[in-house]
Design a protein around this motif. Structure first.
Motif, PDB file in Angstrom:
ATOM      1  N   GLY A 145      -6.263  -9.834  -4.867  1.00  0.00           N
ATOM      2  CA  GLY A 145      -6.541  -9.942  -3.440  1.00  0.00           C
ATOM      3  C   GLY A 145      -7.933 -10.485  -3.182  1.00  0.00           C
ATOM      4  O   GLY A 145      -8.132 -11.327  -2.308  1.00  0.00           O
ATOM      5  N   LEU A 186      -5.912  -8.280   1.858  1.00  0.00           N
ATOM      6  CA  LEU A 186      -6.159  -6.837   1.829  1.00  0.00           C
ATOM      7  C   LEU A 186      -4.935  -6.038   1.413  1.00  0.00           C
ATOM      8  O   LEU A 186      -5.062  -4.903   0.949  1.00  0.00           O
ATOM      9  CB  LEU A 186      -6.637  -6.359   3.210  1.00  0.00           C
ATOM     10  N   ASN A 187      -3.747  -6.607   1.566  1.00  0.00           N
ATOM     11  CA  ASN A 187      -2.517  -5.874   1.255  1.00  0.00           C
ATOM     12  C   ASN A 187      -1.871  -6.284  -0.062  1.00  0.00           C
ATOM     13  O   ASN A 187      -0.732  -5.915  -0.334  1.00  0.00           O
ATOM     14  CB  ASN A 187      -1.512  -6.038   2.402  1.00  0.00           C
ATOM     15  N   CYS A 188      -2.598  -7.049  -0.876  1.00  0.00           N
ATOM     16  CA  CYS A 188      -2.077  -7.403  -2.200  1.00  0.00           C
ATOM     17  C   CYS A 188      -1.942  -6.146  -3.053  1.00  0.00           C
ATOM     18  O   CYS A 188      -2.808  -5.265  -3.018  1.00  0.00           O
ATOM     19  CB  CYS A 188      -3.027  -8.386  -2.900  1.00  0.00           C
ATOM     20  N   ASN A 195      -2.221  -5.982  -6.242  1.00  0.00           N
ATOM     21  CA  ASN A 195      -3.323  -6.043  -7.197  1.00  0.00           C
ATOM     22  C   ASN A 195      -4.605  -6.389  -6.425  1.00  0.00           C
ATOM     23  O   ASN A 195      -4.747  -7.497  -5.913  1.00  0.00           O
ATOM     24  CB  ASN A 195      -3.026  -7.095  -8.272  1.00  0.00           C
ATOM     25  N   LYS A 196      -5.529  -5.429  -6.324  1.00  0.00           N
ATOM     26  CA  LYS A 196      -6.723  -5.613  -5.504  1.00  0.00           C
ATOM     27  C   LYS A 196      -7.631  -6.737  -6.024  1.00  0.00           C
ATOM     28  O   LYS A 196      -8.271  -7.437  -5.245  1.00  0.00           O
ATOM     29  CB  LYS A 196      -7.521  -4.301  -5.423  1.00  0.00           C
TER      30      LYS A 196
END
Length: 388
Positions: free
Chosen positions: A77, A69-71, A73-74
Motif C-alpha cells: 500500500g 490505505l485499504n491494501c 499488504n501495508k
C-alpha cells in the motif's frame, strides 16, 4: 474557434468510479455533463464498483484494485501510494488509442489509489493534462493545510522546516514523514509548469498565492452546483449541518450550538450515532434528493469547517438557492456570503462568534437574489479551457 472539431475525447482520471467523496462526485458529474454535450468520455479509475451514477455512454476503465490505505499488504500500500506502476501501465495502453490532437486528460482525485505517476505518463505521450484542485495535495503533505492534532488551520509554508518538524498528521508523525516523502515524489512526477490548473473557488486561488504558488496555466471554475428546487415544505428545523462528522468539519462547534440553543430545532444530515440531544434530529446517510428535501425544511445552513475548505458543495448549493447561511471565515464560503445580507461569516473555530451570529441570523431577510446555475455555461467554459 470550433470547439466541436478540436477536442473530441476527454479521459477523466479519478481514484473511484463512484461518489466516494466530493472530488469523485465532481469527476462523475463532469463525465456525465460532457457526455451529454456530445463528447466521448472515458472515466479511468483504479477502484471500481457497480454503480448507476455514471452515464451509460461513459466508458469506465478500471484496474479493479483497492486504494492504498485499504491494501491487505501495508507495505504494498505504501509503495502503491508512491508509484502505482500497474495503473501507470494500464493508462499507457489506454492513451495509445487516442491522439493528443483531439484528446485531453483531466485529473480529479489521484492521491488515494492512482499516485502522481498518471501525470508523468500522460505528459510523456504529449497530452495536455488538466488538474482540478479539490484540495491541497499538490503542495501540502496532508492535503488540507490543517493541523489535525491542534485542530486548526496551518499557515506554515508546505515543506518548509517548520512544516517538516510539525506533527500535524491525523495518524502519526511517522505517517507524516511518509507523506513528506510522497509529496517529493509527487513534485518529481508532476510538471506543474505544464499542467493546466483549475481552481474550484477564488478563495482557493488566494490561498495558493498567499503561500507563494502561482502556475503558468490556471483558471478559476467553481464546481457546477444545481440549485435546490424550492417547495412548500414547512420549515421544521432552524439550523442544519450536512456532511461528515469528523473534527475538521467543525462538528463539535455545531453540537455545542445545539446544547446552548435549546429552544431551537437542529438537523444533522449525515451519520452520527452518539446523539444525546433532544433538539437534534439525525438522518443518517441519505440520497442526494433526500438531502435537498431536508435542506428545504431548514431555515439556516451552518458550515463551521476548521480547515481552509476549497469549496463546500452543500453549503454553496444552499446559499445559491437563496437560503441563509452561517459559515467560517478562511473557507470558500467567503466568496458567497455577504455579511448581514444572506448570512454571516464567523471567526474560524471561535464558538462565541458562532453563537453570536446564530442569535442574529433570523433577524435577516435574505436580500441576495437566488443564483440561476447554467450547466451549459459551465461546460462551455471547461471546453474553452480544453481548447485554449
Amino acid at each position: 474557434m470550433n470547439l466541436e472539431n478540436k477536442i473530441k475525447n476527454v479521459i477523466i482520471i479519478n481514484d473511484y468510479n463512484y461518489s466516494q467523496g466530493g472530488a469523485s462526485k465532481v469527476a462523475i458529474d463532469n463525465a456525465n455533463l460532457l457526455c451529454e454535450m456530445g463528447m466521448n468520455c472515458i472515466l479511468f479509475s483504479p477502484v471500481y464498483k457497480n454503480t448507476c451514477e455514471v452515464n451509460k455512454n461513459v466508458q469506465i476503465v478500471s484496474t479493479n484494485e483497492k486504494d492504498s490505505l485499504n491494501c491487505n499488504n501495508k507495505i504494498k500500500g505504501v509503495i502503491k501510494g508512491l508509484n502505482n506502476k500497474n495503473l501507470a501501465k494500464k493508462l499507457d495502453v489506454l492513451l495509445d488509442k487516442y491522439s493528443p490532437l483531439d484528446t485531453v486528460v483531466h485529473v480529479h482525485g489521484w492521491t488515494k489509489a492512482c499516485s502522481a505517476k498518471v501525470f508523468k505518463v500522460a505528459e510523456k505521450k504529449g497530452f495536455n493534462v488538466y488538474l482540478t484542485m479539490h484540495e491541497y495535495f499538490s503542495i501540502c503533505p496532508n492535503g488540507a493545510l490543517y493541523n489535525y492534532n491542534k485542530m486548526k488551520a496551518c499557515n506554515y509554508r508546505p515543506l518548509s522546516f517548520k512544516c517538516i518538524k510539525c506533527n500535524c498528521d491525523s495518524r502519526s508523525y511517522m505517517f507524516k514523514l511518509y507523506r513528506i516523502l510522497r509529496t517529493y515524489v509527487y513534485k518529481y512526477d508532476m510538471n506543474m509548469k505544464k499542467i493546466r490548473v483549475i481552481y474550484i473557488s477564488k478563495f482557493e486561488k488566494r490561498i495558493f498565492e498567499k503561500l507563494g504558488f502561482k502556475f503558468n496555466r490556471e483558471m478559476v471554475l467553481p464546481n457546477y452546483v444545481e440549485t435546490i428546487k424550492k417547495n412548500d415544505n414547512k420549515k421544521i428545523y432552524d439550523f442544519v449541518f450536512v456532511g461528515r462528522t469528523s473534527p475538521e468539519k467543525g462538528i463539535e462547534l455545531y453540537l455545542k450550538l445545539v446544547s446552548k440553543l435549546k429552544d431551537k430545532k437542529f438537523l444533522l444530515i449525515g451519520d452520527y450515532k452518539e446523539n444525546k440531544y433532544e433538539n437534534l434530529y439525525v438522518t443518517g446517510w441519505i440520497s442526494e434528493n433526500e438531502v435537498d428535501k431536508y435542506i428545504n425544511e431548514s431555515r439556516c445552513m451552518v458550515f463551521p469547517s476548521l480547515w481552509p475548505e476549497t469549496f463546500g458543495l452543500n453549503a454553496i448549493k444552499a446559499v445559491q438557492s437563496g437560503m441563509l447561511c452561517i459559515a467560517s471565515y478562511n473557507t470558500a464560503l467567503e466568496d458567497y456570503i455577504i455579511n448581514g445580507k444572506n448570512g454571516f461569516l464567523f471567526k474560524q473555530g471561535d464558538f462565541d462568534d458562532l453563537y453570536n451570529k446564530a442569535e442574529k441570523i433570523f433577524a435577516l431577510e435574505n436580500t441576495i437574489d437566488k443564483c440561476e446555475n447554467n450547466e451549459q455555461d459551465y461546460v462551455n467554459k471547461l471546453l474553452l479551457y480544453y481548447n485554449s
